[in-house]
Design a protein around this motif. Structure first.
Motif, PDB file in Angstrom:
ATOM      1  N   UNK A 121      21.373  -2.076 -27.422  1.00 38.97           N
ATOM      2  CA  UNK A 121      19.933  -2.232 -27.595  1.00 38.97           C
ATOM      3  C   UNK A 121      19.195  -1.078 -26.937  1.00 38.97           C
ATOM      4  N   UNK A 122      17.990  -0.848 -27.433  1.00 45.77           N
ATOM      5  CA  UNK A 122      17.086   0.123 -26.841  1.00 45.77           C
ATOM      6  C   UNK A 122      16.354  -0.526 -25.672  1.00 45.77           C
ATOM      7  N   UNK A 123      16.113   0.239 -24.626  1.00 42.96           N
ATOM      8  CA  UNK A 123      15.457  -0.304 -23.430  1.00 42.96           C
ATOM      9  C   UNK A 123      13.945  -0.352 -23.626  1.00 42.96           C
ATOM     10  N   UNK A 124      13.516  -1.272 -24.473  1.00 42.94           N
ATOM     11  CA  UNK A 124      12.099  -1.472 -24.781  1.00 42.94           C
ATOM     12  C   UNK A 124      11.639  -2.684 -23.990  1.00 42.94           C
ATOM     13  N   UNK A 125      11.344  -2.461 -22.733  1.00 45.80           N
ATOM     14  CA  UNK A 125      11.210  -3.547 -21.770  1.00 45.80           C
ATOM     15  C   UNK A 125       9.990  -4.416 -21.988  1.00 45.80           C
ATOM     16  N   UNK A 126       8.944  -3.888 -22.644  1.00 44.88           N
ATOM     17  CA  UNK A 126       7.680  -4.627 -22.708  1.00 44.88           C
ATOM     18  C   UNK A 126       7.792  -5.934 -23.481  1.00 44.88           C
ATOM     19  N   UNK A 127       8.747  -6.044 -24.408  1.00 45.27           N
ATOM     20  CA  UNK A 127       8.864  -7.285 -25.182  1.00 45.27           C
ATOM     21  C   UNK A 127       9.363  -8.445 -24.320  1.00 45.27           C
ATOM     22  N   UNK A 128       9.830  -8.141 -23.116  1.00 42.67           N
ATOM     23  CA  UNK A 128      10.282  -9.186 -22.195  1.00 42.67           C
ATOM     24  C   UNK A 128       9.188  -9.588 -21.213  1.00 42.67           C
ATOM     25  N   UNK A 129       8.077  -8.869 -21.225  1.00 42.32           N
ATOM     26  CA  UNK A 129       6.994  -9.149 -20.286  1.00 42.32           C
ATOM     27  C   UNK A 129       6.133 -10.295 -20.816  1.00 42.32           C
ATOM     28  N   UNK A 130       5.753 -11.254 -19.957  1.00 38.65           N
ATOM     29  CA  UNK A 130       4.941 -12.383 -20.435  1.00 38.65           C
ATOM     30  C   UNK A 130       3.590 -11.973 -21.006  1.00 38.65           C
ATOM     31  N   UNK A 131       3.094 -10.801 -20.646  1.00 37.80           N
ATOM     32  CA  UNK A 131       1.837 -10.329 -21.237  1.00 37.80           C
ATOM     33  C   UNK A 131       1.975 -10.181 -22.753  1.00 37.80           C
ATOM     34  N   UNK A 132       3.059  -9.578 -23.199  1.00 37.19           N
ATOM     35  CA  UNK A 132       3.252  -9.375 -24.630  1.00 37.19           C
ATOM     36  C   UNK A 132       3.707 -10.645 -25.333  1.00 37.19           C
ATOM     37  N   UNK A 133       4.506 -11.443 -24.674  1.00 30.38           N
ATOM     38  CA  UNK A 133       4.916 -12.722 -25.261  1.00 30.38           C
ATOM     39  C   UNK A 133       3.692 -13.607 -25.482  1.00 30.38           C
ATOM     40  N   UNK A 134       2.785 -13.606 -24.515  1.00 30.16           N
ATOM     41  CA  UNK A 134       1.548 -14.385 -24.623  1.00 30.16           C
ATOM     42  C   UNK A 134       0.640 -13.813 -25.712  1.00 30.16           C
ATOM     43  N   UNK A 135       0.513 -12.477 -25.759  1.00 31.86           N
ATOM     44  CA  UNK A 135      -0.335 -11.851 -26.776  1.00 31.86           C
ATOM     45  C   UNK A 135       0.156 -12.204 -28.177  1.00 31.86           C
ATOM     46  N   UNK A 136       1.454 -12.189 -28.367  1.00 30.14           N
ATOM     47  CA  UNK A 136       2.020 -12.529 -29.672  1.00 30.14           C
ATOM     48  C   UNK A 136       1.682 -13.967 -30.046  1.00 30.14           C
ATOM     49  N   UNK A 137       1.805 -14.867 -29.076  1.00 32.23           N
ATOM     50  CA  UNK A 137       1.503 -16.275 -29.330  1.00 32.23           C
ATOM     51  C   UNK A 137       0.027 -16.476 -29.655  1.00 32.23           C
ATOM     52  N   UNK A 138      -0.858 -15.761 -28.971  1.00 32.21           N
ATOM     53  CA  UNK A 138      -2.295 -15.884 -29.214  1.00 32.21           C
ATOM     54  C   UNK A 138      -2.664 -15.382 -30.605  1.00 32.21           C
TER      55      UNK A 138
END
Length: 324
Positions: A121-138
């Motif tokens: 995998x590529x080290x694209x760390x932001x998809x693991x951050x709750x900020x982005x997980x929350x933004x996606x859900x919103x």
């Protein structure tokens, strides 16, 4: 496999400062080995991983049967080569972005991943951050209504010609370095792929892109981005809907550039802010990687996702032109 034993190929500053400590801090993970031809760099890692085994070659580390996974922070142009070698050696691989410099190079990596049955995998760390997980859900919940436009900005100032980001032979440039974030973050949150890139203006210095302004069309929204290595530090992503605005402050270097926050503005001039203090997305990335290795749980950033980001990058370079 209770604890995933990691090795790092190359003693980069980024590995010393961020990923090495993150591997050592993650649950069920251990930084066990480092490969570097310069033994003077090893003590910086041994300061937080005192039992670290140091190999004097990348091949030596890959031949070490005690190592389960490798992290690759090498210059961009070496990522494909050493990812393939690591997979052939039976190691799981987490490789820094951009994992490739052309989208079709991912095909070899996907084939190697599938044939070996290992995780790469590529080290694209932001998809693991709750900020982005929350933004996606919103966004998916329609919090701001129908999404109509997205703005993304990422800039920093770096004129050091000794830095690999300013070296074309090493695959440097602002777009490969941080365009991955302005493109990939929006793809992750919206789940959409760009239809076209009708405009891209790219400035080059010594064969390396240092400024880019981009306009793209997605199925349901328009998109604009600015990426630069020659401007003062700035980062933000704004999702603009017909019933509100969702703004992500410090979306890419959380807890370094600033505190990660989500600002939500909706009808009646109401505004609320959600904050995510003290979250280390590098540690979360290592833990998610380990969980996927151990039980096969879906990984948030598979190679197919990263291929899509590089495909968008290729579209931008096609629209804006490569250096002469």
């Amino acid at each position: 496999m209770a604890v995933l034993r990691w090795g790092i190929l190359g003693a980069s500053n980024f590995a010393t400062t961020y990923m090495g400590p993150a591997i050592n801090a993650a649950r069920d993970a251990q930084l066990a080995a480092l490969a570097t031809s310069n033994p003077e760099k090893a003590p910086r890692f041994q300061a937080f991983a005192p039992d670290l085994l140091v190999h004097d070659s990348y091949e030596g580390l890959l031949a070490d049967p005690s190592i389960d996974a490798v992290y690759i922070p090498l210059p961009n142009h070496l990522h494909v080569e050493w990812t393939l070698k690591a997979l052939e050696a039976g190691k799981h691989v987490l490789c820094e972005k951009p994992m490739t410099l052309q989208a079709d190079e991912f095909d070899r990596l996907i084939a190697a991943r599938d044939s070996t049955g290992l995780l790469a995998a590529e080290a694209f760390m932001i998809v693991h951050h709750p900020q982005f997980i929350r933004a996606k859900a919103l966004i998916e919940a329609g919090t701001i209504g129908e999404l109509r436009h997205v703005d993304a900005v990422f800039s920093y100032f770096n004129t050091d010609q000794g830095n690999i980001r300013n070296q074309s032979a090493a695959g440097g440039g602002g777009l490969p370095d941080i365009g991955v974030y302005t493109f990939g973050s929006v793809r992750f949150v919206t789940g959409q792929e760009p239809i076209s890139v009708p405009f891209a203006h790219i400035d080059y210095e010594n064969g390396v892109d240092v400024f880019a302004q981009v306009a793209a069309k997605f199925p349901d929204f328009t998109y604009s981005a600015m990426v630069s290595m020659r401007l003062f530090n700035r980062q933000e992503v704004v999702f603009h809907g017909d019933k509100g605005v969702l703004r992500l402050t410090c979306p890419f270097n959380a807890a370094v550039h600033d505190q990660a926050e989500i600002s939500i503005e909706t009808a009646g001039h109401t505004r609320r802010v959600e904050r995510f203090p003290g979250v280390n997305h590098y540690v979360l990335q290592v833990e998610a990687f380990g969980a996927s290795v151990r039980d096969g749980s879906p990984y948030a950033c598979p190679l197919e996702f990263s291929r899509g980001t590089q495909a968008m990058m290729d579209m931008v370079f096609e629209a804006g032109g490569r250096p002469d």
